[in-house]
Each structure stands twice: as C-alpha cells, then as structure tokens.
Motif scaffolding. Structure first.
Motif, PDB file in Angstrom:
ATOM      1  N   SER A   1       4.908   3.185  -6.561  1.00  0.00           N
ATOM      2  CA  SER A   1       4.765   4.314  -5.636  1.00  0.00           C
ATOM      3  C   SER A   1       5.088   3.915  -4.210  1.00  0.00           C
ATOM      4  CB  SER A   1       3.341   4.860  -5.687  1.00  0.00           C
ATOM      5  OG  SER A   1       3.005   5.229  -6.987  1.00  0.00           O
ATOM      6  N   LYS A   2       5.763   4.822  -3.525  1.00  0.00           N
ATOM      7  CA  LYS A   2       6.083   4.580  -2.118  1.00  0.00           C
ATOM      8  C   LYS A   2       5.213   5.436  -1.206  1.00  0.00           C
ATOM      9  CE  LYS A   2      10.050   2.142  -2.798  1.00  0.00           C
ATOM     10  NZ  LYS A   2       9.418   1.538  -3.997  1.00  0.00           N
ATOM     11  N   SER A   3       4.555   6.419  -1.783  1.00  0.00           N
ATOM     12  CA  SER A   3       3.689   7.271  -0.961  1.00  0.00           C
ATOM     13  C   SER A   3       2.389   7.519  -1.706  1.00  0.00           C
ATOM     14  CB  SER A   3       4.379   8.600  -0.665  1.00  0.00           C
ATOM     15  OG  SER A   3       4.426   9.377  -1.843  1.00  0.00           O
ATOM     16  N   MET A   4       1.382   7.954  -0.961  1.00  0.00           N
ATOM     17  CA  MET A   4       0.059   8.176  -1.535  1.00  0.00           C
ATOM     18  C   MET A   4       0.104   9.316  -2.551  1.00  0.00           C
ATOM     19  SD  MET A   4      -2.865   6.815  -1.500  1.00  0.00           S
ATOM     20  CE  MET A   4      -2.651   5.543  -0.277  1.00  0.00           C
TER      21      MET A   4
ATOM     22  N   LEU B   1      -8.756   6.727   3.734  1.00  0.00           N
ATOM     23  CA  LEU B   1      -8.960   6.214   5.089  1.00  0.00           C
ATOM     24  C   LEU B   1     -10.064   5.147   5.090  1.00  0.00           C
ATOM     25  CD1 LEU B   1      -8.080   6.380   7.962  1.00  0.00           C
ATOM     26  CD2 LEU B   1      -9.663   8.264   8.334  1.00  0.00           C
TER      27      LEU B   1
ATOM     28  N   LEU C   1       0.853  -1.197   0.000  1.00  0.00           N
ATOM     29  CA  LEU C   1       0.000   0.000   0.000  1.00  0.00           C
ATOM     30  C   LEU C   1       0.891   1.250   0.000  1.00  0.00           C
ATOM     31  CD1 LEU C   1      -2.991   1.131   0.379  1.00  0.00           C
ATOM     32  CD2 LEU C   1      -2.343   1.414   2.760  1.00  0.00           C
ATOM     33  N   PRO C   2       0.721   2.110  -1.016  1.00  0.00           N
ATOM     34  CA  PRO C   2       1.605   3.280  -1.069  1.00  0.00           C
ATOM     35  C   PRO C   2       1.139   4.372  -0.108  1.00  0.00           C
ATOM     36  CG  PRO C   2       0.175   3.238  -2.993  1.00  0.00           C
ATOM     37  CD  PRO C   2      -0.185   2.049  -2.159  1.00  0.00           C
ATOM     38  N   LEU C   3       1.405   4.183   1.158  1.00  0.00           N
ATOM     39  CA  LEU C   3       0.980   5.174   2.147  1.00  0.00           C
ATOM     40  C   LEU C   3       2.034   5.227   3.243  1.00  0.00           C
ATOM     41  CD1 LEU C   3      -1.555   6.961   3.099  1.00  0.00           C
ATOM     42  CD2 LEU C   3      -2.103   5.021   4.546  1.00  0.00           C
ATOM     43  N   THR C   4       2.624   6.398   3.446  1.00  0.00           N
ATOM     44  CA  THR C   4       3.609   6.515   4.513  1.00  0.00           C
ATOM     45  C   THR C   4       2.890   6.792   5.835  1.00  0.00           C
ATOM     46  OG1 THR C   4       3.867   8.889   4.225  1.00  0.00           O
ATOM     47  CG2 THR C   4       5.325   7.492   2.919  1.00  0.00           C
TER      48      THR C   4
ATOM     49  N   LEU D   1     -14.188   9.426  12.984  1.00  0.00           N
ATOM     50  CA  LEU D   1     -13.945  10.863  12.808  1.00  0.00           C
ATOM     51  C   LEU D   1     -15.242  11.609  12.506  1.00  0.00           C
ATOM     52  CD1 LEU D   1     -10.698  10.970  10.612  1.00  0.00           C
ATOM     53  CD2 LEU D   1     -10.881  11.101  13.081  1.00  0.00           C
TER      54      LEU D   1
ATOM     55  N   ARG E   1       6.543   3.012   5.105  1.00  0.00           N
ATOM     56  CA  ARG E   1       5.207   2.707   4.608  1.00  0.00           C
ATOM     57  C   ARG E   1       4.449   1.905   5.669  1.00  0.00           C
ATOM     58  NH1 ARG E   1       5.369  -0.766   0.419  1.00  0.00           N
ATOM     59  NH2 ARG E   1       7.622  -0.830   0.388  1.00  0.00           N
TER      60      ARG E   1
ATOM     61  N   ASP F   1      -1.936  12.343   8.191  1.00  0.00           N
ATOM     62  CA  ASP F   1      -2.593  13.423   7.442  1.00  0.00           C
ATOM     63  C   ASP F   1      -4.027  13.068   7.066  1.00  0.00           C
ATOM     64  OD1 ASP F   1      -0.407  15.044   7.560  1.00  0.00           O
ATOM     65  OD2 ASP F   1       0.382  14.466   5.599  1.00  0.00           O
ATOM     66  N   LEU F   2      -4.323  11.767   6.982  1.00  0.00           N
ATOM     67  CA  LEU F   2      -5.679  11.355   6.594  1.00  0.00           C
ATOM     68  C   LEU F   2      -6.727  11.806   7.601  1.00  0.00           C
ATOM     69  CD1 LEU F   2      -5.192   7.697   5.273  1.00  0.00           C
ATOM     70  CD2 LEU F   2      -5.354   9.811   3.981  1.00  0.00           C
ATOM     71  N   ARG F   3      -6.267  12.190   8.789  1.00  0.00           N
ATOM     72  CA  ARG F   3      -7.226  12.682   9.783  1.00  0.00           C
ATOM     73  C   ARG F   3      -7.939  13.932   9.307  1.00  0.00           C
ATOM     74  NH1 ARG F   3      -7.121  10.806  14.791  1.00  0.00           N
ATOM     75  NH2 ARG F   3      -8.266  12.669  15.351  1.00  0.00           N
ATOM     76  N   GLY F   4      -7.351  14.597   8.306  1.00  0.00           N
ATOM     77  CA  GLY F   4      -8.015  15.773   7.746  1.00  0.00           C
ATOM     78  C   GLY F   4      -7.600  17.036   8.461  1.00  0.00           C
TER      79      GLY F   4
ATOM     80  N   GLU G   1       1.679  10.258   6.001  1.00  0.00           N
ATOM     81  CA  GLU G   1       0.446  10.466   5.238  1.00  0.00           C
ATOM     82  C   GLU G   1      -0.756   9.860   5.967  1.00  0.00           C
ATOM     83  OE1 GLU G   1       1.662  10.627   0.549  1.00  0.00           O
ATOM     84  OE2 GLU G   1       1.846   8.703   1.546  1.00  0.00           O
ATOM     85  N   PHE G   2      -0.502   8.759   6.658  1.00  0.00           N
ATOM     86  CA  PHE G   2      -1.582   8.133   7.417  1.00  0.00           C
ATOM     87  C   PHE G   2      -2.122   9.109   8.474  1.00  0.00           C
ATOM     88  CE2 PHE G   2      -2.844   5.169  10.964  1.00  0.00           C
ATOM     89  CZ  PHE G   2      -4.023   4.776  10.381  1.00  0.00           C
TER      90      PHE G   2
ATOM     91  N   LEU H   1      -1.388   3.288  15.587  1.00  0.00           N
ATOM     92  CA  LEU H   1      -2.840   3.484  15.699  1.00  0.00           C
ATOM     93  C   LEU H   1      -3.205   4.180  17.009  1.00  0.00           C
ATOM     94  CD1 LEU H   1      -4.175   0.121  14.231  1.00  0.00           C
ATOM     95  CD2 LEU H   1      -4.544   2.405  13.286  1.00  0.00           C
TER      96      LEU H   1
ATOM     97  N   TRP I   1      -2.356   7.705  16.613  1.00  0.00           N
ATOM     98  CA  TRP I   1      -3.373   8.273  15.707  1.00  0.00           C
ATOM     99  C   TRP I   1      -4.616   8.674  16.487  1.00  0.00           C
ATOM    100  CZ3 TRP I   1      -8.035   7.984  13.009  1.00  0.00           C
ATOM    101  CH2 TRP I   1      -8.028   8.460  11.684  1.00  0.00           C
TER     102      TRP I   1
ATOM    103  N   LYS J   1       0.592   1.931  -8.631  1.00  0.00           N
ATOM    104  CA  LYS J   1       0.752   1.254  -7.343  1.00  0.00           C
ATOM    105  C   LYS J   1       2.038   0.432  -7.328  1.00  0.00           C
ATOM    106  CE  LYS J   1      -1.958  -1.230  -3.927  1.00  0.00           C
ATOM    107  NZ  LYS J   1      -2.057  -2.684  -3.868  1.00  0.00           N
TER     108      LYS J   1
ATOM    109  N   LYS K   1      -8.751  12.168   0.984  1.00  0.00           N
ATOM    110  CA  LYS K   1      -8.256  11.649   2.265  1.00  0.00           C
ATOM    111  C   LYS K   1      -9.276  10.710   2.894  1.00  0.00           C
ATOM    112  CE  LYS K   1      -5.075  15.316   3.484  1.00  0.00           C
ATOM    113  NZ  LYS K   1      -4.820  16.496   4.306  1.00  0.00           N
TER     114      LYS K   1
END
Lengths: 229, 259
Positions: free
Chosen positions: B202-205, B145, A81-84, B156, A119, A90-93, A87-88, A132, A135, B199, B141
């Motif tokens: 990529s290493k980041s979103m 999520l 999954l390309p998500l650092t 949230l 990642r 940052d998903l909190r908005g 960034e995870f 988590l 988070w 995908k 985002k």
C-alpha cells in the motif's frame, strides 16, 4: 497586548522522580519564548504539562479561546508507512480545504502540491519539519509550541527552518514557545529565555540571561555565547 | 456443499474483513505480537463457557475483555512496553485453557470448526462484524494519528487512552467472533497477517485499509473452500492462505524496491 499563558509554580513528578519543579513564567502575545537547558532538564516534559498531556501541580492558565499549534520533536516514522502527506493532513479530522492547504504549504516553502502525493515516510527531516509546521498552522494558532525544531535536520535546513519561523512570527502575528539547543538562534530570535534544569535557573531577555555565569551553571563547564555586536 | 456451509463461509468473510481492518491498526501500532497472542486468552473463557453450557463466543469475549483491560493498562501506564509480561500472561492463559477445556472440545477450540456454528450465531457474527467495521471507521483517523504521535493527537484535544481503549475493545470482540472459525491458536493470525500483507503493497492509508479487509476476506473465503474440498481443518487452511498472500505481497514489495 495581553498575556497568552501564565505558568505558576509548575511541578511534574513522573514515576516518583521530580522532572520539573517550581517553574513560573508567562508568555505575552506576539512574543518568542525560548526554553533552553541540558538533556534531561525537563524541557519536553514542561511542554507536555502546559499542553495538559500529563498531570502536574501548580497553575497553567491559557488565555480564553487560545488556539495552540504544536510541532513535536522529530517523529519516528517507518519508511514504508502507507500514509500520504495529504492523508496526514486529513488526520486532523476537521476538514482543511484544498485552498487553505495550498496556502499553508506555500507558507512553509513548498511550491505546488506535489508534496501531498508523497508518502510521509520518504520525506527528508527538513521536509517533515515543514509539513509538521504547516500541520500546526491549520489550526490557525495564536501560539505555536515548537519542540527542538531542528533535531535530525541537516544544517542548511536548520537555518531555513529558523528563518521560516521568524518570518511566520512576523507575518502571522503569533507567539512562539520553542525548545532549542542552539544558543545563537535563541539569542537572535527569542524575546525571552527561560533556562531550565528541573527548576528555573534563569529567566529574562536573551541579552540579560545568556551570560556565561548562567550558561555554565546550566550546562556545566565553560560554555559561552559569542555575541555579534 | 450444503446451503448451511455456504452461509457460514459467507459469515467467515465478514469476520475476515473485520479482523483484517481492525488488525491494520495493530500493525501500525507495532503491536503485532500482542494482537497475535491476545487470541490465546480466549481459550480459558471458552472452556468455562462449555462447562457452564453457554455460548463459547460469550466466554471468549469475557476472557478477552479482561485481557484487553490488562493490555490497555500496561500500554498506558508504562513508558517501556512490557512485551515479556504480556507474553507470560498470554501463554499462561493458553496453558490453563488447554487444561480445563473438556478433551473432546479441545481441538475445536484450538483450531475452530465452522460446521458447529449455528445459523443464529452466524447471523449475529455478520451484524457484529458490520458494527465493528463501522465503529472502527469512526475512530480510524484518531488511531492512525495516535500511532504516529500521541502528543500530536492529544494536542487536538483527543485523549489517546480513551480512543485506544475503544479500539482494544473492538479487537477483543473481533477475536471472540473469529475463534469459532479459526480457533484460539490461529485467530490472531487473521488479525495480523492480512494487515501485514496490505502494508507491503500500500502507498496510502486508504489503500492499506481496503486491502487489509480484502485480504481478510480472501483468506477466509479461499481457506474455507480449500479446507472443505480437501477435508482438512478450516482454521489452519485460512491462515495458510493468508500466509500465501503475505508471501506474494512481500515479493511484489521486493520487486518494487529493486526498480
């Protein structure tokens, strides 16, 4: 001390099946409530209901303005999954400042900010759990909901997650509601226990509740908790 | 190559970018096959539009709207995703579409024809693509999520069902835009393949989103050019270019894994 959460006669029916029935309890400030019960007893469903994620009957009353932090059961995340981690968060908005983030990461035991560049898919079970928790802490919660903190985590990480939770509880002064399988842990850290098997089997302080009669009614067979006195 | 064709290739690039970007969420949601099959539903809509002499794009979108509501309904009410049911439903629409599309228009509806797009339609497609990208950016985002954990998203205070509906609606729109270029059979590929390729590497979103859009643009651009120079149907060429990109990124991923 005030009451954070009052649950009265909670019931959940999903696909015509009764999952949770007539459950009542309350959570005071600065308290740790443990929810125990066999697989399929409706523990996670109970969580989802009090979070308002699914329809329910009965009453769920949160104290006004309460902030809830939710730590879900193990997430199934693709390795690629390309998500650092950064960034995870940052998903909190809502923006989490770098300073705050560093603080929460150190609270859950990460030294430095290296973890942010990783990642999420390559984190170990223990690391992911701590991410988590951090988070959830970003919400500055009054109460932390914790679904099986240690499923999919090896034993040493398991112990450290519980001691971390306990430390957080003491330092940050929030209530914890947790689902757990580990009766020893529940006995040690919880101030109140609710045993669930569709409906409420027992409810009270761990020493009163975690007795053999209740446990064998709950889990079936001979289960007993060895007390270290 | 005349100026009209150039403009339409330009339009294709915008649609490619929007399709790639929107598709990136479909891949994250592990709904690639649904994204692919969804485009088949456009066919009966286009057929009816041709019969009643209205824009095929509108017909396509009307049919897709129904399909999107169906997908949304199944996704939000079932705990197990009813993929088989969706497969049946989509091939059914394809079969009906093939039967009712007037014979001379069939090949074009299935595989697209860039030459028959009016400039006005082209302009509209550019504006809509930009709007799509913009709206998607706003919900991105939450969508990411939600693809990881609906509970986390809902804790949230965001309702996943609502966000997901907006998203699927956007997908319906982008497919409706794209069917004129690459046809109903292949539009799904333009939604899925650029994202799947992105995908791989990529290493980041952030990189993932940007690459999905770029690979979408590349596919549209080089696919159209190849088709025009070799005198081939453009739709299949666009898809083939996207597949070449996928293979290349897959090889890059493989070589990284060995290091």
């Amino acid at each position: 001390m005030g009451t954070l959460l009052t649950v009265e006669n909670l019931g959940v029916v999903l696909d015509n099946q009764v999952i949770v029935e007539d459950v009542s309890f309350d959570v005071e400030e600065n308290e740790t409530l443990a929810v125990i019960g066999p697989n399929g007893a409706g523990k996670t469903t109970l969580f989802r209901a009090i979070l308002g994620l699914i329809p329910y009957t009965g009453k769920v009353n949160w104290k006004k303005g309460v902030k809830i932090g939710y730590v879900p059961q193990k997430l199934y995340i693709d390795r690629d999954l390309p998500l650092t981690v950064r960034e995870f968060f940052d998903l909190r908005g809502v923006g989490v400042t770098s300073r705050e983030l560093s603080h929460f990461l150190s609270v859950v035991g990460f030294e430095g900010n290296e973890i942010l560049g990783k990642r999420v898919g390559v984190l170990s079970g223990g690391e992911m759990q701590r991410v988590l928790i951090a988070w959830a802490l970003c919400n500055h919660p009054n109460v932390l909901l914790f679904d099986e903190p240690t499923s999919g985590v090896d034993v040493s990480a398991e112990v450290s997650i519980y001691s971390l939770l306990n430390k957080l509880h003491n330092d940050e002064k929030f209530s914890i509601i947790l689902i757990s399988h580990e009766l020893q842990i529940v006995d040690r850290y919880a101030t109140k226990v609710i045993c669930l098997n569709k409906n409420k089997v027992c409810y009270g302080a761990p020493r009163e509740v975690l007795i053999n009669k209740n446990l064998s009614e709950l889990f079936g067979g001979d289960i007993s908790l060895y007390h270290h006195h | 190559m005349d100026i009209n064709t150039l403009i339409l290739i330009f339009v294709g690039c915008f649609v490619g970018a929007a399709a790639g970007y929107l598709g990136s969420f479909m891949v994250l949601k592990r709904m690639s096959l649904v994204g692919d099959a969804l485009s088949h539903v456009a066919l009966p809509g286009m057929a009816l539009a041709i019969m009643f002499h209205i824009s095929p794009m509108i017909g396509a979108f009307a049919a897709l709207l129904i399909a999107v509501i169906a997908v949304w309904y199944f996704e939000s009410t079932s705990t197990i995703y009813p993929e088989a049911l969706i497969g049946v439903f989509f091939t059914f629409s394809l079969a009906i579409g093939v039967l009712i599309t007037p014979q001379p228009d069939l090949l074009e509806a299935l595989f697209g024809n860039i030459q028959n797009i009016s400039l006005l339609e082209g302009l509209l497609a550019i504006v809509l693509s930009l709007i799509l990208i913009f709206v998607t950016r706003i919900i991105s985002k939450k969508m990411v999520l939600g693809s990881i954990s609906k509970e986390l998203l809902e804790s949230l205070g965001v309702t996943y069902k609502k966000i997901n509906f907006v998203y699927l609606l956007l997908v319906g729109l982008v497919v409706a835009l794209g069917v004129r270029f690459v046809g109903t059979m292949l539009m799904g590929a333009l939604v899925i393949i650029p994202a799947a390729s992105a995908k791989n590497v990529s290493k980041s979103m952030n990189a993932y989103f940007i690459l999905s859009a770029i690979f979408g643009i590349f596919s549209a651009l080089f696919g159209s050019l190849t088709g025009i120079y070799l005198g081939l149907s453009i739709g299949p060429c666009v898809v083939l270019v996207s597949v070449v990109i996928f293979v290349l990124t897959y090889l890059v991923k493989g070589s990284e894994a060995r290091v």
